[in-house]
Design a protein around this motif. Structure first.
Motif, PDB file in Angstrom:
ATOM      1  N   SER A   1       0.835  -1.203   0.000  1.00 36.84           N
ATOM      2  CA  SER A   1       0.000   0.000   0.000  1.00 36.84           C
ATOM      3  C   SER A   1       0.871   1.253   0.000  1.00 36.84           C
ATOM      4  N   THR A   2       2.014   1.196   0.673  1.00 36.28           N
ATOM      5  CA  THR A   2       2.938   2.334   0.700  1.00 36.28           C
ATOM      6  C   THR A   2       3.583   2.527  -0.665  1.00 36.28           C
ATOM      7  N   GLN A   3       3.971   1.445  -1.304  1.00 35.28           N
ATOM      8  CA  GLN A   3       4.580   1.538  -2.633  1.00 35.28           C
ATOM      9  C   GLN A   3       3.605   2.169  -3.636  1.00 35.28           C
ATOM     10  N   LYS A   4       2.369   1.761  -3.572  1.00 37.25           N
ATOM     11  CA  LYS A   4       1.356   2.322  -4.481  1.00 37.25           C
ATOM     12  C   LYS A   4       1.104   3.797  -4.171  1.00 37.25           C
ATOM     13  N   ALA A   5       1.097   4.140  -2.895  1.00 37.35           N
ATOM     14  CA  ALA A   5       0.861   5.537  -2.497  1.00 37.35           C
ATOM     15  C   ALA A   5       1.990   6.431  -2.998  1.00 37.35           C
ATOM     16  N   ILE A   6       3.231   5.970  -2.880  1.00 42.52           N
ATOM     17  CA  ILE A   6       4.373   6.767  -3.338  1.00 42.52           C
ATOM     18  C   ILE A   6       4.324   6.949  -4.852  1.00 42.52           C
ATOM     19  N   LYS A   7       3.972   5.902  -5.561  1.00 43.41           N
ATOM     20  CA  LYS A   7       3.828   6.012  -7.015  1.00 43.41           C
ATOM     21  C   LYS A   7       2.759   7.038  -7.378  1.00 43.41           C
ATOM     22  N   ASN A   8       1.665   7.028  -6.634  1.00 38.49           N
ATOM     23  CA  ASN A   8       0.564   7.967  -6.851  1.00 38.49           C
ATOM     24  C   ASN A   8       1.035   9.395  -6.608  1.00 38.49           C
ATOM     25  N   LEU A   9       1.792   9.603  -5.530  1.00 40.34           N
ATOM     26  CA  LEU A   9       2.296  10.941  -5.204  1.00 40.34           C
ATOM     27  C   LEU A   9       3.162  11.485  -6.335  1.00 40.34           C
ATOM     28  N   ARG A  10       4.063  10.663  -6.832  1.00 41.90           N
ATOM     29  CA  ARG A  10       4.982  11.129  -7.869  1.00 41.90           C
ATOM     30  C   ARG A  10       4.247  11.395  -9.183  1.00 41.90           C
ATOM     31  N   GLN A  11       3.199  10.631  -9.435  1.00 39.53           N
ATOM     32  CA  GLN A  11       2.390  10.886 -10.625  1.00 39.53           C
ATOM     33  C   GLN A  11       1.673  12.230 -10.525  1.00 39.53           C
ATOM     34  N   LYS A  12       1.388  12.662  -9.302  1.00 41.73           N
ATOM     35  CA  LYS A  12       0.759  13.960  -9.082  1.00 41.73           C
ATOM     36  C   LYS A  12       1.764  15.111  -9.088  1.00 41.73           C
TER      37      LYS A  12
ATOM     38  N   ASP B   1      -0.573   1.857  12.204  1.00 34.75           N
ATOM     39  CA  ASP B   1       0.736   1.215  12.168  1.00 34.75           C
ATOM     40  C   ASP B   1       1.214   1.061  10.728  1.00 34.75           C
ATOM     41  N   ILE B   2       2.524   0.932  10.572  1.00 31.49           N
ATOM     42  CA  ILE B   2       3.093   0.723   9.243  1.00 31.49           C
ATOM     43  C   ILE B   2       2.501  -0.506   8.567  1.00 31.49           C
ATOM     44  N   ASP B   3       2.262  -1.571   9.337  1.00 31.46           N
ATOM     45  CA  ASP B   3       1.748  -2.810   8.750  1.00 31.46           C
ATOM     46  C   ASP B   3       0.228  -2.798   8.583  1.00 31.46           C
ATOM     47  N   ASP B   4      -0.396  -1.689   8.943  1.00 28.53           N
ATOM     48  CA  ASP B   4      -1.843  -1.539   8.775  1.00 28.53           C
ATOM     49  C   ASP B   4      -2.130  -0.374   7.826  1.00 28.53           C
ATOM     50  N   HIS B   5      -1.277  -0.235   6.812  1.00 28.80           N
ATOM     51  CA  HIS B   5      -1.450   0.770   5.743  1.00 28.80           C
ATOM     52  C   HIS B   5      -1.416   2.198   6.280  1.00 28.80           C
ATOM     53  N   GLY B   6      -0.540   2.445   7.259  1.00 29.26           N
ATOM     54  CA  GLY B   6      -0.510   3.750   7.924  1.00 29.26           C
ATOM     55  C   GLY B   6      -0.220   4.926   7.014  1.00 29.26           C
ATOM     56  N   ILE B   7       0.737   4.774   6.105  1.00 30.31           N
ATOM     57  CA  ILE B   7       1.074   5.893   5.224  1.00 30.31           C
ATOM     58  C   ILE B   7      -0.070   6.175   4.261  1.00 30.31           C
ATOM     59  N   GLU B   8      -0.582   5.140   3.631  1.00 28.31           N
ATOM     60  CA  GLU B   8      -1.702   5.323   2.703  1.00 28.31           C
ATOM     61  C   GLU B   8      -2.896   5.950   3.418  1.00 28.31           C
ATOM     62  N   SER B   9      -3.173   5.484   4.627  1.00 28.66           N
ATOM     63  CA  SER B   9      -4.317   5.974   5.394  1.00 28.66           C
ATOM     64  C   SER B   9      -4.209   7.473   5.660  1.00 28.66           C
ATOM     65  N   ALA B  10      -3.038   7.938   6.061  1.00 29.61           N
ATOM     66  CA  ALA B  10      -2.863   9.368   6.349  1.00 29.61           C
ATOM     67  C   ALA B  10      -2.957  10.217   5.094  1.00 29.61           C
ATOM     68  N   LEU B  11      -2.402   9.727   3.995  1.00 28.31           N
ATOM     69  CA  LEU B  11      -2.468  10.484   2.738  1.00 28.31           C
ATOM     70  C   LEU B  11      -3.907  10.616   2.249  1.00 28.31           C
ATOM     71  N   ILE B  12      -4.701   9.587   2.477  1.00 26.52           N
ATOM     72  CA  ILE B  12      -6.122   9.647   2.129  1.00 26.52           C
ATOM     73  C   ILE B  12      -6.849  10.593   3.070  1.00 26.52           C
ATOM     74  N   TYR B  13      -6.530  10.528   4.364  1.00 30.78           N
ATOM     75  CA  TYR B  13      -7.152  11.397   5.354  1.00 30.78           C
ATOM     76  C   TYR B  13      -6.996  12.859   5.005  1.00 30.78           C
ATOM     77  N   PHE B  14      -5.802  13.233   4.553  1.00 28.31           N
ATOM     78  CA  PHE B  14      -5.533  14.636   4.194  1.00 28.31           C
ATOM     79  C   PHE B  14      -5.849  14.938   2.726  1.00 28.31           C
ATOM     80  N   ARG B  15      -6.467  13.979   2.059  1.00 31.21           N
ATOM     81  CA  ARG B  15      -6.909  14.144   0.676  1.00 31.21           C
ATOM     82  C   ARG B  15      -5.754  14.533  -0.275  1.00 31.21           C
ATOM     83  N   ILE B  16      -4.632  13.915  -0.014  1.00 30.17           N
ATOM     84  CA  ILE B  16      -3.460  14.136  -0.863  1.00 30.17           C
ATOM     85  C   ILE B  16      -3.442  13.090  -1.981  1.00 30.17           C
ATOM     86  N   ILE B  17      -3.965  11.908  -1.699  1.00 27.60           N
ATOM     87  CA  ILE B  17      -4.196  10.912  -2.742  1.00 27.60           C
ATOM     88  C   ILE B  17      -5.646  10.470  -2.680  1.00 27.60           C
TER      89      ILE B  17
END
Length: 265
Positions: A31-42, A249-265
């Protein structure tokens, strides 16, 4: 901070151990790898901010980043390999550390631009490198130490002994830690936010357009001073207290979750 706030984020800085890389799997969650790819595409800059050496990041080399803050801000390098900034520890502090260890039981490592050396391979030292899945460095020759070009040291002593040690043995340096086992030591002017300022200047990005993710004490400077500082759910309590937001937590999609929360992805 409200999740609906209009966040004009142009650069995001990520710690590695416990933030990008799971201590349980030694991998970056999908989920973190996909989120980072999404960020860079933006068009959002994605930059690593770690206490590790640039040479110990093999676990994340399959992901494209826009730059690397290493040695807790002491060595900043672009994605193309250009060194933007580096700051060595005061040589007098390194000499004092080496001399102290010859009279008292203290293990340490010395980290350079191209190598890492350790004072001795004690079980705690070997265990630390195993914990972050890095080969144990060679033991240095105590009679032939380069004290002028150390970018970071690791000192294996507890938090209760840290202040006295730093004040008396390494007064021109600063310690930070993400584990009770050891502290990272850098030049007193260096922290991860130092590196962030260099990258903001490089990319012409305002600090108010930045975000950071971390879990350890060496992440506090960047979580406090970026626009949005996010502590992982698995972060130390002192990190959570200063963060703008605590994610899962990192193993519970923490990075993706926060980026969605702040509507960044």
């Amino acid at each position: 901070m409200n999740s609906l706030e209009n966040c004009n984020i142009k650069a995001i800085f990520f710690d590695v151990d416990g933030t990008l890389i799971s201590f349980k799997t030694n991998k970056i969650p999908e989920s973190t790898q996909k989120a980072i790819k999404n960020l860079r595409q933006k068009g959002i800059k994605v930059i690593v901010a770690t206490g590790r050496s640039i040479n110990s990041l093999d676990h994340i080399r399959h992901i494209s980043f826009d730059g690397f803050i290493t040695f807790n801000g002491g060595y900043c390098i672009t994605a193309e390999g250009k060194v933007m900034f580096k700051k060595y520890i005061d040589s007098g502090d390194i000499k004092s550390l080496v001399n102290y260890s010859q009279n008292f039981p203290l293990s340490y490592s010395l980290m350079y631009e191209d190598k890492v050396e350790i004072s001795d391979a004690t079980p705690e030292v070997v265990g630390m490198y195993g914990h972050i899945n890095i080969p144990v460095p060679p033991v240095h020759d105590k009679d032939n130490i380069d004290t002028d070009h150390v970018l970071q040291a690791n000192i294996f002593l507890g938090p209760e002994d840290e202040k006295k040690f730093m004040d008396t043995i390494m007064p021109n340096s600063v310690a930070s830690r993400w584990t009770p086992l050891f502290a990272d030591v850098n030049h007193h002017e260096i922290n991860k936010f130092t590196g962030i300022k260099h990258f903001c200047s490089h990319f012409d990005i305002d600090i108010a357009e930045t975000m950071a993710f971390g879990d350890g004490g060496n992440d506090i400077s960047m979580l406090k001073h970026t626009k949005i500082g996010v502590a992982m759910g698995n972060a130390n309590e002192n990190v959570k207290k200063i963060a703008d937001y605590v994610t899962k937590d990192i193993d519970d999609h923490g990075i993706e979750s926060a980026l969605i929360y702040f509507r960044i992805i």
